[in-house]
Design an enzyme around this catalytic site. Structure first.
Site, PDB file in Angstrom:
ATOM      1  N   ASP A  55       0.879  -1.192  -0.119  1.00  0.00           N
ATOM      2  CA  ASP A  55      -0.154  -0.056   0.086  1.00  0.00           C
ATOM      3  C   ASP A  55       0.998   1.251  -0.140  1.00  0.00           C
ATOM      4  O   ASP A  55       1.780   1.484   1.238  1.00  0.00           O
ATOM      5  CB  ASP A  55      -1.147  -0.088   1.403  1.00  0.00           C
ATOM      6  CG  ASP A  55      -1.958   0.683   1.222  1.00  0.00           C
ATOM      7  OD1 ASP A  55      -1.974   1.856   0.467  1.00  0.00           O
ATOM      8  OD2 ASP A  55      -2.860   0.851   2.019  1.00  0.00           O
ATOM      9  N   GLY A  84      -4.611   3.692  -8.238  1.00  0.00           N
ATOM     10  CA  GLY A  84      -4.722   3.946  -9.653  1.00  0.00           C
ATOM     11  C   GLY A  84      -3.786   4.921 -10.231  1.00  0.00           C
ATOM     12  O   GLY A  84      -4.204   5.490 -11.316  1.00  0.00           O
ATOM     13  N   ASP A  99     -10.352   4.522  -1.683  1.00  0.00           N
ATOM     14  CA  ASP A  99     -10.803   3.526  -0.748  1.00  0.00           C
ATOM     15  C   ASP A  99     -12.382   3.606  -1.095  1.00  0.00           C
ATOM     16  O   ASP A  99     -12.954   4.652  -0.881  1.00  0.00           O
ATOM     17  CB  ASP A  99     -10.830   3.717   0.562  1.00  0.00           C
ATOM     18  CG  ASP A  99      -9.144   3.567   0.899  1.00  0.00           C
ATOM     19  OD1 ASP A  99      -8.395   3.265   0.024  1.00  0.00           O
ATOM     20  OD2 ASP A  99      -8.840   3.452   2.142  1.00  0.00           O
TER      21      ASP A  99
HETATM   22  C1  GLA Z   1      -5.224   2.686   2.619  1.00  0.00           C
HETATM   23  C2  GLA Z   1      -5.890   1.328   1.621  1.00  0.00           C
HETATM   24  C3  GLA Z   1      -6.821   0.681   2.268  1.00  0.00           C
HETATM   25  C4  GLA Z   1      -6.288   0.300   3.572  1.00  0.00           C
HETATM   26  C5  GLA Z   1      -5.759   1.507   4.582  1.00  0.00           C
HETATM   27  C6  GLA Z   1      -5.081   0.956   5.980  1.00  0.00           C
HETATM   28  O1  GLA Z   1      -6.316   3.559   2.617  1.00  0.00           O
HETATM   29  O2  GLA Z   1      -6.157   1.870   0.425  1.00  0.00           O
HETATM   30  O3  GLA Z   1      -7.328  -0.428   1.558  1.00  0.00           O
HETATM   31  O4  GLA Z   1      -5.557  -0.579   3.546  1.00  0.00           O
HETATM   32  O5  GLA Z   1      -4.962   1.961   4.044  1.00  0.00           O
HETATM   33  O6  GLA Z   1      -4.310   1.854   6.457  1.00  0.00           O
END
Ligand code: GLA
Length: 666
Positions: A411, A454, A474
């Site tokens: 991430d 993306g 998200d």
């Molecule tokens: C980002 C990701 C989420 C999640 C959070 C965790 O926002 O896109 O899917 O993993 O971090 O902190």
């Protein structure tokens, strides 16, 4: 003088009574200004709905004409009114407010929709255009929606006035309305007593990597399994259907799974591709983020694994139990359970005290026939502020392998700080290239999910490094907006179908159904209506998106489970071609999506994008490129419909859908 008025009144009544043959029945017409209604249910994309003034809080004014009364709004705007069949008329002046000061950038359209029909649609209106008059007879009508859209060019400067807007009614007063709520209706039939083999028909593994696949099958227990042509190095536990071992020689192994119980025997081809490619169908599993966030613990993860087995989800092909953020140390945290040494003397990352033994946890997940997923960030910190992998990428990969993980979500989070120059494509690829190289060297398969929302059109290059890539931010970032986000992120994948293929998937984020964590940290039911939940799961299945459940797996109601365990919908998602559906026809608010399946049939989703009115949809065989008679099946109910010849009509609930599969008759 004052004392005389009762006399006059008496005389007036007496005269009236003499002339009236019957008491007057007519109920008077009354007026209700839009500005006097409770507007708290109005939805608009920018600012707050204003009473008797513009969105800029100035006097309402359209092309120089000023109004004392009205409502100042902003595109996109929608407000629902229950007409209660008592409203006879709605009138208003509409236009762009003069204070928009847009330099020609405002452009909006106004609509009045009544019982599913658009009774008024303005031309595209810009700042300075004369107000347009609305005057509609609404006798006998039920539900109305006032709507403003951005005329297709974004909402900037779209200040929209409903001036002198008034309802004339006789009897019951109109009231604000809400979008359709609908009911939780379970359509998925219970699995039959005979065995049925579910999930993928093809599986990828690298030579020498530990193999784990639990054959997903439903039917009365006990079911016993047999696999024909099992490659050398693999063994099958005939009672659990678990395949384990190692294949040393690369190649394609065409196997046949046989499952039998007291009531029958079924066979299903199963191809094992031993080579470099992993995840030959979209991943299916569960992830902790949207339900547990920072509260995640070893116990919760074990319970999730238990629930995946106890609920029967494992029998449909769900296999990953994925820990998201918050398992590492959180530097600076006040919470003692999250404090500690970030890494050991060799630079190996430590879990926080809520995860006392990561290896034992992964072993536990494996002991259930499931696979284990973990999370980190290429930055110094994860999104929730925990220790990330920057500078320790190799150590972290080794650690995940040591612990026995099978899946990694990588991430982006704080990685932006590590970029010294501009964020060009090479910089965007860099952390994923690095981690993929380390993963490749390992004696264990780890499926890699690129989570960077993306950026740099990741769908075009994600496949160089991993097996799936988040295509957007998200989905559940704003709890109340999950529904809107599904239409943006999910339906927004139209056009990206060319980037999905076996081993690489567009990932619009998790399935947000069941119980989830809201902004306040409370665990509450999804804000999606039942119809929206059907739409969410149907669309994700058609998109060949990973099916990762984000809700509370240990506390699911039957409805949620039924959404996750429709074997025929899962067949569509797990189809070996891994084609992503795209939109093949639009009819007003109706969209028809379709994809081709391995057996030559077509999977179809018909979606109503309107959240208030039921809409009619026409499915045309010609839109599917099929001529002649077709067998057509309702996937949710798992029942055939009368053959499709030419076209077929459907009524689709607000924000609801139909999932269908069509085969050309010989
Ligand atoms: C980002 C990701 C989420 C999640 C959070 C965790 O926002 O896109 O899917 O993993 O971090 O902190």
């Amino acid at each position: 003088m004052r004392a005389l008025w009762p006399l006059f009144l008496f005389a007036f009544i007496a005269v009236n009574c003499m002339f009236a043959e019957e008491p007057a029945k007519e109920i008077p017409q009354q007026r209700l200004f839009l500005s006097d209604m409770d507007l708290s249910t109005a939805v608009q994309e920018w600012g707050k709905t204003q009473i008797n003034r513009s969105i800029r809080e100035t006097k309402l004014s359209i092309a120089g004409k000023q109004f004392d009364n009205g409502v100042g709004t902003h595109a996109s705007f929608s407000y629902i009114v229950q007409l209660k069949k008592s409203v006879v008329n709605f009138s208003a002046w509409v236009g762009v407010d003069d204070a928009a000061d847009s330099g020609g950038k405002s452009s909006i359209r106004f609509y009045v929709e009544v019982d599913g029909e658009t009774l008024f649609a303005s031309p595209i209106m810009r700042e300075g255009d004369e107000a347009v008059r609305i005057d509609l007879n609404l006798t006998g009508k039920d539900i109305l929606r006032l709507r403003v859209d951005d005329a297709g060019d974004g909402i900037n400067f779209d200040h929209a006035n409903w001036a002198d807007a008034v309802f004339t009614y006789v009897g019951e007063k109109p009231l604000p309305g809400t979008p359709w709520v609908g009911k939780k209706v379970i359509l998925t039939p219970k699995p039959g007593p005979k065995p049925r083999i579910n999930g993928p028909k093809v599986f990828g593994v690298r030579p020498g990597s530990p193999f784990l696949f639990t054959i997903p099958a439903t039917g009365n227990q006990p079911i016993s399994f047999f696999v024909e042509n099992l490659p050398k190095g693999l063994t099958l536990d005939s009672k659990t259907g678990r395949l384990t071992g190692k294949i040393l020689e690369s190649g394609t192994y065409d196997c046949m799974i046989i499952a039998s119980n007291a009531l029958g025997v079924v066979k299903r081809p199963f191809k094992i591709e031993c080579g470099e490619k992993l995840a030959l169908t979209p991943h299916m599993g569960w992830n902790s983020w949207y339900i547990w966030g920072e509260d995640v613990t070893d116990r919760i993860i074990r319970e999730a694994a238990d629930a995946m087995v106890a609920s029967g989800m494992i029998n449909y092909g769900y296999q990953y139990i994925n820990i998201d953020d918050c398992w590492a140390i959180k530097p600076g945290s006040q919470d003692p359970t999250l404090q500690g040494q970030e890494r050991d003397e060799n630079g190996m990352i430590n879990a926080n005290s809520r995860f006392p033994d990561m290896k034992a946890l992964a072993d536990y997940i494996h002991s259930k026939g499931l696979k284990a997923g973990i999370y980190t960030s290429p930055g110094r910190r994860t999104c929730a502020g925990f220790v990330g992998s920057f500078g320790y990428e190799e150590e972290d990969v080794r650690r995940f392998i040591e612990w026995g993980f099978d899946f990694l979500k990588y991430d982006w989070c704080s990685y932006t700080h590590e970029i010294t120059k501009e964020m060009n494509l090479e910089e965007l690829k860099k952390p994923y290239r690095l981690i993929a190289e380390y993963l490749k060297e390992q004696p264990r398969d780890i499926v890699l999910n690129l989570c960077q929302y993306g950026m740099g059109e990741v769908w075009k290059w994600g496949k160089e490094f991993g097996q799936s890539w988040r295509t957007s931010g998200d989905l559940g970032l704003v709890f109340e907006k999950i529904s809107q986000q599904i239409y943006i992120d999910g339906f927004g994948l139209d056009g990206l179908e060319q980037y999905s293929s076996p081993g690489g998937y567009n990932d619009p984020d998790y399935l947000l159904i069941g119980n989830l964590r809201n902004q306040k940290g409370q665990r509450v039911p999804t804000p999606l209506t039942p119809d929206e939940q059907y739409t969410h799961v149907t669309l994700w299945a058609l998109l060949a998106a990973p099916l990762i459940f984000g809700g509370d797996i240990a506390n699911m109601d039957d409805f949620t489970l039924s959404l996750l365990t429709n074997s025929e919908l899962i067949d569509i998602n797990q189809d070996s071609l891994c084609i992503q559906a795209n939109c093949i026809a639009k009819q007003g608010d109706i969209q028809i999506w379709s994809k081709r399946l391995e057996d030559g049939s077509k999977a179809i989703g018909i979606f109503n994008l309107d959240n208030l009115f039921t809409k009619k949809a026409v499915l045309k065989a010609s839109d599917l490129g099929i001529e002649g008679k077709c067998r057509i099946r309702n996937i949710w109910t798992q029942k055939d419909l009368p053959d499709l010849e030419g076209e077929m009509m459907f009524e689709i609930n607000p924000h609801g859908c139909m999932a269908l599969r069509v085969w050309k008759r010989e």
